[in-house]
Design a protein around this motif. Structure first.
Motif, PDB file in Angstrom:
ATOM      1  N   TRP A 277     -15.472  -9.077  -8.034  1.00  0.00           N
ATOM      2  CA  TRP A 277     -15.648 -10.562  -8.626  1.00  0.00           C
ATOM      3  C   TRP A 277     -14.670 -11.231  -8.322  1.00  0.00           C
ATOM      4  CZ3 TRP A 277     -12.795 -13.471 -11.441  1.00  0.00           C
ATOM      5  CH2 TRP A 277     -13.346 -14.853 -11.983  1.00  0.00           C
ATOM      6  N   CYS A 278     -13.271 -10.709  -8.423  1.00  0.00           N
ATOM      7  CA  CYS A 278     -12.155 -11.769  -8.031  1.00  0.00           C
ATOM      8  C   CYS A 278     -12.149 -12.116  -6.594  1.00  0.00           C
ATOM      9  CB  CYS A 278     -10.911 -10.905  -8.179  1.00  0.00           C
ATOM     10  SG  CYS A 278     -10.280 -10.332  -9.782  1.00  0.00           S
ATOM     11  N   ALA A 279     -12.692 -11.240  -5.640  1.00  0.00           N
ATOM     12  CA  ALA A 279     -12.659 -11.754  -4.265  1.00  0.00           C
ATOM     13  C   ALA A 279     -13.713 -12.791  -4.103  1.00  0.00           C
ATOM     14  CB  ALA A 279     -13.019 -10.374  -3.372  1.00  0.00           C
ATOM     15  N   LYS A 280     -14.839 -12.624  -4.567  1.00  0.00           N
ATOM     16  CA  LYS A 280     -15.971 -13.531  -4.422  1.00  0.00           C
ATOM     17  C   LYS A 280     -15.826 -15.069  -4.871  1.00  0.00           C
ATOM     18  CE  LYS A 280     -20.937 -14.534  -5.495  1.00  0.00           C
ATOM     19  NZ  LYS A 280     -21.114 -14.934  -4.352  1.00  0.00           N
ATOM     20  N   ALA A 281     -14.926 -14.690  -6.208  1.00  0.00           N
ATOM     21  CA  ALA A 281     -14.638 -15.963  -6.954  1.00  0.00           C
ATOM     22  C   ALA A 281     -13.250 -16.644  -6.549  1.00  0.00           C
ATOM     23  CB  ALA A 281     -14.527 -15.561  -8.657  1.00  0.00           C
ATOM     24  N   GLY A 282     -12.623 -16.113  -5.710  1.00  0.00           N
ATOM     25  CA  GLY A 282     -11.182 -16.571  -5.285  1.00  0.00           C
ATOM     26  C   GLY A 282     -10.439 -16.766  -6.614  1.00  0.00           C
ATOM     27  N   ALA A 283     -10.622 -15.848  -7.366  1.00  0.00           N
ATOM     28  CA  ALA A 283      -9.571 -15.891  -8.577  1.00  0.00           C
ATOM     29  C   ALA A 283      -8.663 -14.606  -8.853  1.00  0.00           C
ATOM     30  CB  ALA A 283     -10.615 -15.954 -10.044  1.00  0.00           C
ATOM     31  N   TYR A 284      -7.569 -15.075  -9.010  1.00  0.00           N
ATOM     32  CA  TYR A 284      -6.669 -13.611  -9.027  1.00  0.00           C
ATOM     33  C   TYR A 284      -5.519 -14.112 -10.334  1.00  0.00           C
ATOM     34  CZ  TYR A 284      -8.600 -13.292  -4.386  1.00  0.00           C
ATOM     35  OH  TYR A 284      -9.585 -13.205  -3.502  1.00  0.00           O
ATOM     36  N   GLY A 306       2.637  -8.911 -13.660  1.00  0.00           N
ATOM     37  CA  GLY A 306       3.502  -9.109 -12.451  1.00  0.00           C
ATOM     38  C   GLY A 306       3.974 -10.809 -12.344  1.00  0.00           C
ATOM     39  N   THR A 307       5.110 -11.052 -11.428  1.00  0.00           N
ATOM     40  CA  THR A 307       5.453 -12.409 -11.398  1.00  0.00           C
ATOM     41  C   THR A 307       4.598 -13.153 -10.426  1.00  0.00           C
ATOM     42  OG1 THR A 307       6.724 -11.449  -9.461  1.00  0.00           O
ATOM     43  CG2 THR A 307       7.995 -11.737 -11.646  1.00  0.00           C
ATOM     44  N   ALA A 308       3.673 -12.514  -9.808  1.00  0.00           N
ATOM     45  CA  ALA A 308       2.580 -12.938  -8.886  1.00  0.00           C
ATOM     46  C   ALA A 308       1.207 -12.308  -9.047  1.00  0.00           C
ATOM     47  CB  ALA A 308       3.238 -12.943  -7.368  1.00  0.00           C
ATOM     48  N   PRO A 309      -0.013 -13.147  -8.617  1.00  0.00           N
ATOM     49  CA  PRO A 309      -0.981 -12.752  -8.821  1.00  0.00           C
ATOM     50  C   PRO A 309      -1.494 -11.615  -7.984  1.00  0.00           C
ATOM     51  CG  PRO A 309      -1.130 -15.053  -8.428  1.00  0.00           C
ATOM     52  CD  PRO A 309       0.265 -14.499  -8.122  1.00  0.00           C
ATOM     53  N   VAL A 310      -2.280 -10.649  -8.559  1.00  0.00           N
ATOM     54  CA  VAL A 310      -2.597  -9.507  -7.880  1.00  0.00           C
ATOM     55  C   VAL A 310      -3.971  -9.970  -6.792  1.00  0.00           C
ATOM     56  CG1 VAL A 310      -3.756  -7.315  -8.065  1.00  0.00           C
ATOM     57  CG2 VAL A 310      -2.154  -8.039  -9.867  1.00  0.00           C
ATOM     58  N   THR A 311      -3.509  -9.973  -5.589  1.00  0.00           N
ATOM     59  CA  THR A 311      -4.346 -10.674  -4.453  1.00  0.00           C
ATOM     60  C   THR A 311      -4.684  -9.584  -3.414  1.00  0.00           C
ATOM     61  OG1 THR A 311      -2.487 -11.517  -3.344  1.00  0.00           O
ATOM     62  CG2 THR A 311      -3.617 -12.907  -4.762  1.00  0.00           C
ATOM     63  N   ASP A 312      -4.298  -8.067  -3.823  1.00  0.00           N
ATOM     64  CA  ASP A 312      -4.592  -7.226  -2.832  1.00  0.00           C
ATOM     65  C   ASP A 312      -5.440  -6.018  -3.634  1.00  0.00           C
ATOM     66  OD1 ASP A 312      -3.721  -4.311  -1.649  1.00  0.00           O
ATOM     67  OD2 ASP A 312      -3.820  -5.836  -0.279  1.00  0.00           O
ATOM     68  N   HIS A 313      -6.454  -5.615  -3.033  1.00  0.00           N
ATOM     69  CA  HIS A 313      -7.332  -4.571  -3.523  1.00  0.00           C
ATOM     70  C   HIS A 313      -6.701  -3.209  -3.930  1.00  0.00           C
ATOM     71  CE1 HIS A 313     -11.579  -2.075  -3.332  1.00  0.00           C
ATOM     72  NE2 HIS A 313     -10.803  -2.188  -4.486  1.00  0.00           N
ATOM     73  N   ASP A 314      -5.782  -2.754  -2.974  1.00  0.00           N
ATOM     74  CA  ASP A 314      -5.064  -1.375  -3.287  1.00  0.00           C
ATOM     75  C   ASP A 314      -3.912  -1.607  -4.484  1.00  0.00           C
ATOM     76  OD1 ASP A 314      -6.515  -0.179  -1.458  1.00  0.00           O
ATOM     77  OD2 ASP A 314      -5.063  -0.508   0.232  1.00  0.00           O
ATOM     78  N   ARG A 315      -3.470  -2.899  -4.267  1.00  0.00           N
ATOM     79  CA  ARG A 315      -2.655  -3.082  -5.595  1.00  0.00           C
ATOM     80  C   ARG A 315      -3.197  -3.183  -6.949  1.00  0.00           C
ATOM     81  NH1 ARG A 315       0.558  -8.861  -6.832  1.00  0.00           N
ATOM     82  NH2 ARG A 315       1.631  -8.278  -8.477  1.00  0.00           N
ATOM     83  N   LEU A 316      -4.447  -3.505  -6.947  1.00  0.00           N
ATOM     84  CA  LEU A 316      -5.136  -3.697  -8.205  1.00  0.00           C
ATOM     85  C   LEU A 316      -5.444  -2.046  -8.685  1.00  0.00           C
ATOM     86  CD1 LEU A 316      -6.794  -4.699 -10.722  1.00  0.00           C
ATOM     87  CD2 LEU A 316      -8.490  -5.145  -9.251  1.00  0.00           C
ATOM     88  N   ARG A 317      -5.966  -1.429  -7.467  1.00  0.00           N
ATOM     89  CA  ARG A 317      -6.273  -0.101  -7.881  1.00  0.00           C
ATOM     90  C   ARG A 317      -4.911   0.817  -8.256  1.00  0.00           C
ATOM     91  NH1 ARG A 317     -10.830   2.466  -5.510  1.00  0.00           N
ATOM     92  NH2 ARG A 317      -9.568   4.145  -4.826  1.00  0.00           N
ATOM     93  N   ASN A 343      -4.609 -13.752 -16.760  1.00  0.00           N
ATOM     94  CA  ASN A 343      -3.719 -14.797 -16.488  1.00  0.00           C
ATOM     95  C   ASN A 343      -3.858 -15.192 -15.048  1.00  0.00           C
ATOM     96  OD1 ASN A 343      -1.074 -16.015 -17.004  1.00  0.00           O
ATOM     97  ND2 ASN A 343       0.212 -13.972 -16.919  1.00  0.00           N
ATOM     98  N   PHE A 344      -5.012 -15.876 -14.898  1.00  0.00           N
ATOM     99  CA  PHE A 344      -5.248 -16.248 -13.641  1.00  0.00           C
ATOM    100  C   PHE A 344      -4.473 -17.457 -13.244  1.00  0.00           C
ATOM    101  CE2 PHE A 344     -10.080 -15.206 -14.315  1.00  0.00           C
ATOM    102  CZ  PHE A 344      -9.928 -13.858 -13.542  1.00  0.00           C
ATOM    103  N   ALA A 345      -3.778 -17.404 -11.849  1.00  0.00           N
ATOM    104  CA  ALA A 345      -3.170 -18.300 -11.295  1.00  0.00           C
ATOM    105  C   ALA A 345      -3.887 -19.600 -10.722  1.00  0.00           C
ATOM    106  CB  ALA A 345      -2.265 -17.817 -10.116  1.00  0.00           C
ATOM    107  N   ALA A 346      -3.334 -20.850 -10.863  1.00  0.00           N
ATOM    108  CA  ALA A 346      -3.852 -21.856 -10.020  1.00  0.00           C
ATOM    109  C   ALA A 346      -4.587 -21.403  -8.744  1.00  0.00           C
ATOM    110  CB  ALA A 346      -3.455 -23.120 -10.097  1.00  0.00           C
TER     111      ALA A 346
END
Length: 359
Positions: A277-284, A306-317, A343-346
């Motif tokens: 869902w995150c990858a499709k929506a572009g929401a992290y 974290g200090t930055a959004p989780v934008t990596d599949h492996d990092r989420l796992r 806690n989505f980022a803009a």
């Protein structure tokens, strides 16, 4: 008292949006298998053209796997500023027809056109006009699903893709749902679909045959939703003020689990659902939460921000795995696990390490 008239809901879904924008802007890409993303060893496909999809390439697929499936695949770096600009064009078109617009991502939205601003008599005619204007003003095609509720409209928009539309009327809703595989249902992720199939539920008709109590025993809090959609029911309104606060997925196991590896596998499956869902929506988001329900129905959660959004599949796992391991081993059986990102980022604050940095 007479029953209220059915609502007229349209779900508009752009066809292979990111990839279609790239093919529109670069004639050399037209008619060829295109992936938006990076061909690097840790890259992930953000979007795929229909030519690429014919080879089994899809969004959220590791780039190395995509290249194995389609050696001629052409990778294009994403241009999110362009995609956002086109999305604004499309939403401006929507606003000419109704103020009741609920965006789901840059490339799809629900519209309630029960009382549309153009005074068009049918939702079918409204969807047809909207799609024609999108093509004329952006050079891109869109598909539309038309129905009396959101669940059916979203299902219908996939039925004539690409560049088509399909309507599910009130007199055909329940019977139509009965013919479809549950894996197609919005709200039934891959892990849940596999669980349903293990339980003998492959189609909407199979799901409709189950009682609420049986569904609750196997799927917990989702039971009422599954019971309703199997009958073509969905009372959710189109909410123009809706802002997505989180994305989550959870599953109830067939039996209470004690083995760490089995519990971890369930958590990873939920993380994969959320990432899709995150990858499709572009929401992290910056916060990852794991939910655990024990055999006695006691619920706990474990979160990490974290200090930055989780934008990596492996990092989420990896994060989800670390969180579930913080409560393992367990002496009490676990009946449910869930993973949520919040806690989505803009959008303008998100950088995607899954793509190669500029040369």
């Amino acid at each position: 008292m007479t029953a209220p008239a059915p609502r007229k809901i349209i779900h508009i879904d752009m066809d292979a949006f990111y990839a279609s924008v790239e093919q529109r802007d670069d004639p050399a890409l037209r008619g060829k298998p295109v992936a938006v993303g990076s061909a690097s060893s840790r890259g992930v496909v953000a979007a795929a053209s229909y030519e690429a999809r014919a080879f089994g390439v899809r969004s959220a697929l590791p780039s190395v796997t995509a290249l194995r499936r389609c050696p001629t695949l052409l990778f294009v770096r994403p241009r999110f500023d362009v995609y956002r600009a086109v999305s604004r064009q499309i939403h401006a078109i929507f606003a000419d027809y109704t103020p009741l617009i609920q965006p789901l991502s840059l490339d799809e939205a629900y519209l309630d056109v029960t009382d549309n601003l153009r005074g068009l008599p049918t939702a079918w005619a409204t969807a047809k006009e909207i799609r024609a204007r999108i093509l004329a003003e952006t050079g891109l095609t869109a598909s539309a699903g038309i129905s009396y509720n959101k669940f059916l409209a979203k299902l219908a928009s996939d039925h004539r893709k690409p560049d088509g539309q399909f309507a599910v009327t009130p007199d055909m809703g329940e019977a139509w749902v009965a013919t479809l595989p549950v894996a197609r249902f919005h709200g039934v992720g891959p892990v849940t679909a596999r669980k349903m199939e293990r339980l003998g539920i492959a189609t909407g008709a199979d799901l409709r045959a189950q009682t609420v109590d049986w569904l609750r025993a196997h799927f917990g809090g989702s039971a009422e939703w599954y019971h309703a959609i199997a009958r073509g029911r969905d009372d959710r309104p189109v909410n123009p003020d809706r802002e997505r606060k989180s994305s989550g997925s959870e599953t109830t196991f067939n039996r209470d689990l004690l083995v760490a590896a089995e519990i971890e596998a369930g958590v990873l499956g939920m993380a994969d659902d959320v990432w899709a869902w995150c990858a499709k929506a572009g929401a992290y988001g910056r916060t990852v939460t794991v939910k655990i329900k024990y055999a006695d129905f006691h619920i706990i959660t474990r979160s990490r921000t974290g200090t930055a959004p989780v934008t990596d599949h492996d990092r989420l796992r990896d994060t989800a795995l670390a969180l579930i391991r913080s409560v393992l081993p367990t002496e009490q059986g676990i009946r449910l696990v869930g993973v949520t990102v919040s806690n989505f980022a803009a959008a303008e604050d998100v950088s995607l390490p899954l793509f190669d940095p500029p040369a």
